[in-house]
Design an enzyme around this catalytic site. Structure first.
Site, mmCIF file in Angstrom:
data_model
loop_
_atom_site.group_PDB
_atom_site.id
_atom_site.type_symbol
_atom_site.label_atom_id
_atom_site.label_comp_id
_atom_site.label_asym_id
_atom_site.label_seq_id
_atom_site.Cartn_x
_atom_site.Cartn_y
_atom_site.Cartn_z
ATOM 1 N N GLU A 33 0.818 -1.212 0.000
ATOM 2 C CA GLU A 33 0.000 0.000 0.000
ATOM 3 C C GLU A 33 0.852 1.264 0.000
ATOM 4 O O GLU A 33 0.498 2.249 -0.637
ATOM 5 C CB GLU A 33 -0.957 0.002 1.195
ATOM 6 N N GLN A 38 0.101 6.982 -4.859
ATOM 7 C CA GLN A 38 0.389 7.849 -6.015
ATOM 8 C C GLN A 38 1.256 7.139 -7.044
ATOM 9 O O GLN A 38 2.079 7.759 -7.721
ATOM 10 C CB GLN A 38 1.067 9.148 -5.550
ATOM 11 N N THR A 39 1.110 5.831 -7.116
ATOM 12 C CA THR A 39 1.974 5.051 -7.989
ATOM 13 C C THR A 39 1.150 3.928 -8.626
ATOM 14 O O THR A 39 0.365 3.271 -7.950
ATOM 15 C CB THR A 39 3.132 4.432 -7.194
ATOM 16 N N GLY A 77 10.359 7.677 -6.493
ATOM 17 C CA GLY A 77 9.815 8.995 -6.163
ATOM 18 C C GLY A 77 9.134 9.043 -4.813
ATOM 19 O O GLY A 77 8.967 8.011 -4.156
ATOM 20 N N TYR A 78 8.785 10.245 -4.381
ATOM 21 C CA TYR A 78 8.173 10.454 -3.059
ATOM 22 C C TYR A 78 8.938 9.669 -1.992
ATOM 23 O O TYR A 78 8.415 8.771 -1.343
ATOM 24 C CB TYR A 78 6.701 10.050 -3.083
ATOM 25 N N TYR A 116 -6.142 6.577 4.319
ATOM 26 C CA TYR A 116 -6.277 5.585 3.259
ATOM 27 C C TYR A 116 -5.545 4.289 3.607
ATOM 28 O O TYR A 116 -6.126 3.201 3.580
ATOM 29 C CB TYR A 116 -5.771 6.111 1.905
ATOM 30 N N ASP A 134 -9.741 6.594 -2.047
ATOM 31 C CA ASP A 134 -8.578 6.953 -2.851
ATOM 32 C C ASP A 134 -9.065 7.547 -4.174
ATOM 33 O O ASP A 134 -10.253 7.770 -4.369
ATOM 34 C CB ASP A 134 -7.704 5.718 -3.098
ATOM 35 N N SER A 303 6.179 16.761 -10.911
ATOM 36 C CA SER A 303 4.787 17.189 -10.793
ATOM 37 C C SER A 303 4.671 18.671 -10.490
ATOM 38 O O SER A 303 3.765 19.327 -10.975
ATOM 39 C CB SER A 303 4.086 16.401 -9.698
#
Length: 358
Positions: A33, A38-39, A77-78, A116, A134, A303
């Site tokens: 999760e 965002q992936t 990322g992130y 979430y 989501d 982004s």
DNA sequence: AATACGGGGCT
DNA sequence: AGCCCAGTATT
């Protein structure tokens, strides 16, 4: 036939066979999760495999070095997700003796676990009746019920959560959460949804009102910030393959990852202007070097930022001159976690000749 | 409530 | 080029 049963029926026919769907282990589900935040599934899947191989259980993760965790995250990322996961794993060791909790209240108290993720892990690992909201759920339910409100609003979120709870009645909560998300990912997709073969088309308010294309409500996007970044690629003539990198600190992008030292400028600059830059001087204080030479410029789109990154090669005059403390030397064989942009440069920048084509 | 935080794929 | 992805933390 009820909407909920139609969704479950559709899910059982169309669900993708994914590794985290073959377990009720809250640790494995949690890992999936967080990676999937965002992936897309296709992008995250190889990372999940490598991650679970490196850290089969929570104590393995808790005992790892942050740099190792970030290394496995490299390119995804992130990166705060990786740092937070590592911290959360240590929290679980302290609070629960290493046993990953599977209830919403315990999960949401962990670093990097929000509403979430807590709902997803709890519902899928222990069938707790907590709804996920989501991007997929927002889209599917906004269309199905013709909801025009901004999902950024708390009231709209609560309404969506309530609708999910209703759908769960008489079904397994984890399965329903996944059914709606999978439905959003494969059938009720953002653009050009497949309404022609949709099992819910007769129930869909947006379809009846011809609002499918404009729902859910989208806030107008802001134009990302433009930045000019000049990277200083120091080269040591006695071992020209070595890299001199600096760890990104403070806040901002790529925190805790390693990059070439950099100088930001309001506009693109020439080699001479870099030499005159005060930040450049501060970095090179007490170092003897040859004049900078532009190697290559790359456009890097994120982004929230559009980067023009120019890489200037700067040769050191003396092989082992004392460099600023924050600069560490790395051999090409064992590089630290770096953002994609650095790898893009290393792939293309090995050639020669200046090139400035954004 | 708004903003920062990556990278990739699809239209 | 724009959109958006199995979101969270911070402001």
């Amino acid at each position: 036939m009820s909407v909920s049963s139609l969704l479950i029926g559709w899910y059982r026919r169309h669900r993708r066979d994914l590794p985290w769907r073959q377990t009720r282990d809250p640790y494995a589900i949690w890992v999936s999760e967080v990676i999937l935040q965002q992936t897309r599934v296709e992008q995250g899947l190889p990372y999940y495999q490598r991650f679970m191989q490196a850290f089969p259980c929570l104590s393995d993760l808790a005992g790892a070095r942050t740099s190792e965790v970030l290394g496995l995250w490299q390119g995804l990322g992130y990166y705060s997700r990786a740092r937070n996961m590592h911290q959360a794993a240590m929290q679980v060791m302290e609070r629960y003796g290493g046993a990953m909790p599977s209830d919403y209240a315990s999960l949401i108290a962990l670093k990097g676990v929000g509403e979430y993720t807590a709902a997803a892990v709890a519902s899928m690992s222990s069938s707790e009746a907590v709804p996920v909201v989501d991007g997929n759920v927002i889209r599917v339910l906004a269309r199905l019920h013709g909801l025009e409100d901004d999902p950024g609003r708390a009231g709209m979120r609560r309404r969506l959560a309530e609708l999910m709870k209703e759908l769960m009645l008489g079904h397994d909560p984890g399965e329903m959460n996944q059914a709606v998300m999978e439905f959003g990912a494969l059938q009720c997709v953002p653009r050009a949804p497949r309404c022609g073969d949709c099992p819910l088309s007769h129930h869909c308010k947006a379809l009846a009102l011809d609002r499918v294309e404009v729902l859910p409500f989208r806030r107008p996007a802001k134009t990302p910030r433009e930045r000019h970044i000049n990277y200083i690629v120091l080269t040591d003539p006695s071992s020209p393959r070595d890299l001199f990198l600096r760890k990104q600190d403070h806040q901002g992008i790529w925190k805790d990852l390693w990059t070439f030292p950099m100088v930001e400028s309001p506009v693109a600059i020439q080699e001479e202007e870099l030499s005159a830059n005060p930040d450049f001087h501060r970095l090179m204080q007490g170092v003897e070097y040859h004049r900078p030479s532009l190697v290559l410029c790359l456009r890097h789109i994120l982004s929230h930022q559009r980067l023009e990154a120019c890489f200037f090669s700067v040769g050191l005059k003396h092989p082992s001159s004392t460099l600023p403390q924050e600069l560490l030397r790395f051999s090409p064989g064992k590089l630290p976690p770096m953002p994609r942009l650095m790898h893009r440069y290393l792939e293309k920048g090995t050639g020669q000749g200046p090139a400035r084509k954004p």
